[in-house]
Motif scaffolding. Sequence first.
Motif, mmCIF file in Angstrom:
data_model
loop_
_atom_site.group_PDB
_atom_site.id
_atom_site.type_symbol
_atom_site.label_atom_id
_atom_site.label_comp_id
_atom_site.label_asym_id
_atom_site.label_seq_id
_atom_site.Cartn_x
_atom_site.Cartn_y
_atom_site.Cartn_z
ATOM 1 N N LEU A 10 29.972 40.059 32.530
ATOM 2 C CA LEU A 10 29.568 39.188 33.634
ATOM 3 C C LEU A 10 30.794 38.609 34.332
ATOM 4 O O LEU A 10 30.882 38.607 35.562
ATOM 5 C CB LEU A 10 28.680 38.053 33.113
ATOM 6 N N CYS A 11 31.769 38.109 33.534
ATOM 7 C CA CYS A 11 32.981 37.536 34.119
ATOM 8 C C CYS A 11 33.795 38.616 34.841
ATOM 9 O O CYS A 11 34.370 38.379 35.901
ATOM 10 C CB CYS A 11 33.835 36.881 33.044
ATOM 11 N N SER A 12 33.839 39.801 34.253
ATOM 12 C CA SER A 12 34.621 40.893 34.857
ATOM 13 C C SER A 12 34.056 41.285 36.210
ATOM 14 O O SER A 12 34.796 41.682 37.110
ATOM 15 C CB SER A 12 34.616 42.111 33.915
ATOM 16 N N ARG A 13 32.743 41.169 36.385
ATOM 17 C CA ARG A 13 32.125 41.526 37.657
ATOM 18 C C ARG A 13 32.288 40.433 38.706
ATOM 19 O O ARG A 13 32.492 40.708 39.878
ATOM 20 C CB ARG A 13 30.631 41.801 37.460
ATOM 21 N N LEU A 14 32.169 39.159 38.286
ATOM 22 C CA LEU A 14 32.079 38.072 39.237
ATOM 23 C C LEU A 14 33.402 37.389 39.554
ATOM 24 O O LEU A 14 33.617 36.918 40.678
ATOM 25 C CB LEU A 14 31.094 37.020 38.717
ATOM 26 N N CYS A 15 34.297 37.287 38.562
ATOM 27 C CA CYS A 15 35.453 36.402 38.713
ATOM 28 C C CYS A 15 36.669 36.993 39.437
ATOM 29 O O CYS A 15 37.437 36.243 40.049
ATOM 30 C CB CYS A 15 35.893 35.891 37.345
ATOM 31 N N PRO A 16 36.937 38.319 39.374
ATOM 32 C CA PRO A 16 38.179 38.827 40.001
ATOM 33 C C PRO A 16 38.359 38.426 41.453
ATOM 34 O O PRO A 16 39.449 38.009 41.859
ATOM 35 C CB PRO A 16 38.039 40.344 39.840
ATOM 36 N N SER A 17 37.301 38.515 42.247
ATOM 37 C CA SER A 17 37.445 38.164 43.668
ATOM 38 C C SER A 17 37.762 36.689 43.849
ATOM 39 O O SER A 17 38.558 36.307 44.716
ATOM 40 C CB SER A 17 36.165 38.529 44.434
ATOM 41 N N VAL A 18 37.142 35.845 43.010
ATOM 42 C CA VAL A 18 37.409 34.407 43.080
ATOM 43 C C VAL A 18 38.841 34.111 42.678
ATOM 44 O O VAL A 18 39.550 33.302 43.314
ATOM 45 C CB VAL A 18 36.430 33.640 42.182
ATOM 46 N N ILE A 19 39.317 34.804 41.621
ATOM 47 C CA ILE A 19 40.681 34.583 41.138
ATOM 48 C C ILE A 19 41.702 35.054 42.163
ATOM 49 O O ILE A 19 42.711 34.384 42.423
ATOM 50 C CB ILE A 19 40.874 35.294 39.776
ATOM 51 N N ASP A 20 41.445 36.214 42.765
ATOM 52 C CA ASP A 20 42.374 36.710 43.796
ATOM 53 C C ASP A 20 42.512 35.709 44.927
ATOM 54 O O ASP A 20 43.618 35.436 45.414
ATOM 55 C CB ASP A 20 41.854 38.046 44.346
ATOM 56 N N LYS A 21 41.388 35.144 45.326
ATOM 57 C CA LYS A 21 41.402 34.195 46.432
ATOM 58 C C LYS A 21 42.175 32.935 46.076
ATOM 59 O O LYS A 21 43.006 32.439 46.863
ATOM 60 C CB LYS A 21 39.963 33.850 46.813
ATOM 61 N N ILE A 22 41.927 32.385 44.851
ATOM 62 C CA ILE A 22 42.595 31.139 44.476
ATOM 63 C C ILE A 22 44.081 31.369 44.219
ATOM 64 O O ILE A 22 44.917 30.496 44.489
ATOM 65 C CB ILE A 22 41.908 30.489 43.246
ATOM 66 N N VAL A 23 44.446 32.561 43.715
ATOM 67 C CA VAL A 23 45.864 32.877 43.508
ATOM 68 C C VAL A 23 46.592 32.920 44.843
ATOM 69 O O VAL A 23 47.694 32.372 44.993
ATOM 70 C CB VAL A 23 46.003 34.219 42.747
ATOM 71 N N ASN A 24 45.986 33.579 45.820
ATOM 72 C CA ASN A 24 46.615 33.643 47.150
ATOM 73 C C ASN A 24 46.794 32.251 47.741
ATOM 74 O O ASN A 24 47.829 31.934 48.342
ATOM 75 C CB ASN A 24 45.764 34.507 48.088
ATOM 76 N N THR A 25 45.763 31.391 47.552
ATOM 77 C CA THR A 25 45.843 30.030 48.082
ATOM 78 C C THR A 25 46.941 29.231 47.393
ATOM 79 O O THR A 25 47.724 28.517 48.034
ATOM 80 C CB THR A 25 44.492 29.307 47.893
ATOM 81 N N ALA A 26 47.024 29.344 46.055
ATOM 82 C CA ALA A 26 48.032 28.603 45.297
ATOM 83 C C ALA A 26 49.440 29.076 45.635
ATOM 84 O O ALA A 26 50.369 28.259 45.806
ATOM 85 C CB ALA A 26 47.770 28.759 43.804
#
Length: 640
Positions: A10-26
């Motif tokens: 579930l995490c592998s499907r949902l979280c990568p896009s969220v993490i990519d976005k927050i990493v770019n922002t940070a």
Amino acid sequence: MCRVDEGPPLCSRLCPSVIDKIVNTAVSSNKPKVFRCPAGLVGFAVPMRSSAGQFHCLIGGGVREKSLDLYRIEALAKTENINPFTLLEQLQNLPITTEKAVEETADRVSGVVASLLSAGADTPPADKLTEKLHAVVAISAGIDKAKTAAETISLLCETIGLLFDIPGIAAALPDDGNEGFSLQGAWGFPIAHERLTTATLHRFVPGNPTGKSVLSGEEINELFPGTDAQSALCFPLAAHGEPVGLVVLFNSDLKAGDDLLVELLTGRAATRLTVLKREEEFTRESALSGRLLTMVNSLTLAEGKEELCHRILEMGTELVYASCGSLMLIDESGETLRIESAIGMNRQLARIMNVRKGNGIAGRVAAGGHPMVVNDIEKDERIAAPNRPRFKTKSFISMPLTFKGETLGVLNLSDKKNQGIFTEADLDILSPLVSHAASMIQRASSHESIELLERLSITDPLTELYNRRFLEKRMEEELSRSLRNGLHLTVMLMDLDNFKTYNDLCGHIAGDKALKKVAKILRGSVRDMDVVTRYGGEEFCILLPGASKKESIFVAERIRRTIENEVFAGEEDLPQGRLTTSIGISSFPEDGSSANALIDASDIALYRAKSEGRNRIVISNSAADPETRGFPSPLVQRKQ
């Protein structure tokens, strides 16, 4: 759930896009950022820039806030076609924190990274730094799962000791009751259990409660007498600006940035200690609520106000561990307090100890309607009186029993079993009990008043026997029962012989005493189920349910003989030289099936007993009653 990018499917499907976005922002802002994953979990991203200009980003997560968004969980489970209860159970097993705490952690991590990266050649490379931070994050997750405060401190100190090679660590944790802190050796440092007051702890907590402080030699000796430590670093355990403990590192040699990692760990431990404390308080409050509910329910079983007051007092002493106490109620005048129940006090003293409203401690509490908690009776400005010898301690608590704005009495408790002092916390514990107790005392008083009025309405005030009104009601009930079950019901009507003459000769006071004495004889001559009443003047009526005429004759003869042999003042001047009685007996069903018929039959038999010489028993219609034939007493006459 949740290892961020290495978690379940579930995490592998949902979280990568969220993490990519927050990493770019940070990375673009070069500032730590907090985010939420699709399941509502809270995480952070901390950017790191190496000397070569290459960006890295440290991701943390896997924690949740206390309240879960059930709508979000249901929608997510529906979208991903998974069991919502399984998802909810997984989320509930994760560590609990707040978004603000995650922001603080992200800022601390960012500070550690900045400190390490700016330290120059002594700084480990980025991959080493990442490895070290991963170790701290992993240990923090273990701290978040600690079950007790002792386990939390043990894991914290063991981690700091091993990770930073600290030879000795001591910790200060709150005592039971939060009245101070106890010091103990937590890692390689034997220390006798010493107490540390809250005020002393605050001395070692700097203005910024998350920062470390260096202890001087005097401070080390003050906190740890006999310690040969040369240096000590003090790290407060603080959550949301409030100190919850203290960790002291002895003879430490922290490298650049290590102190920030220690602060990161102590901050996480402090948060866990706060959560555990809240859970413990919730458990204690829940247990107390259940205990109070059980107590209040048991109060409803009390038989009468006296037992109710004693139970209330016992429960009050039990809740706050008091060994002495009293419950006082305001009397009918509204001006005097009387002790209804006492523990640890002489009974004779309790009976005579009355307090005027407004006088003394209990009187002032009753007059003011406000509770009084006293730590030291001799130092409290409201009292400033010497302690009384019968009290072991100088602390007590006095609470008004108030119902709808009216003070009914006062609950006084003293002498804690552990010789401690009473506090506002004890007041909070007692308040629900006292509130319920006051309403139940009011109800019991009202019930007793109603019972008294009812009793007065059916009782003869002189003899305290039932009156004619009660007799008429009870006869109807007993006749119905006898008819239903095929039972006998005997009515015995009796009259004191020459009683008017006795009153004229001896006076009405002697006559009243004689009536009271006869009433006592009658009560002692019949069964509990029989009904003894004063029918009027010197006449009495007795109902004997289930008794036949033959059985009732023995009762009547016992009454006649007892009265004949009893000594009454002045009876020697009567015509017969003594006070005697005549008795008429009738019975259901042979003499009638109604109350009036039975009374009339007994009255006729009584008249016959009087006319034939008094001091005798006459049975109505006995010629038709084979049960009474052959009764040996010459005083038993049969009405023809």
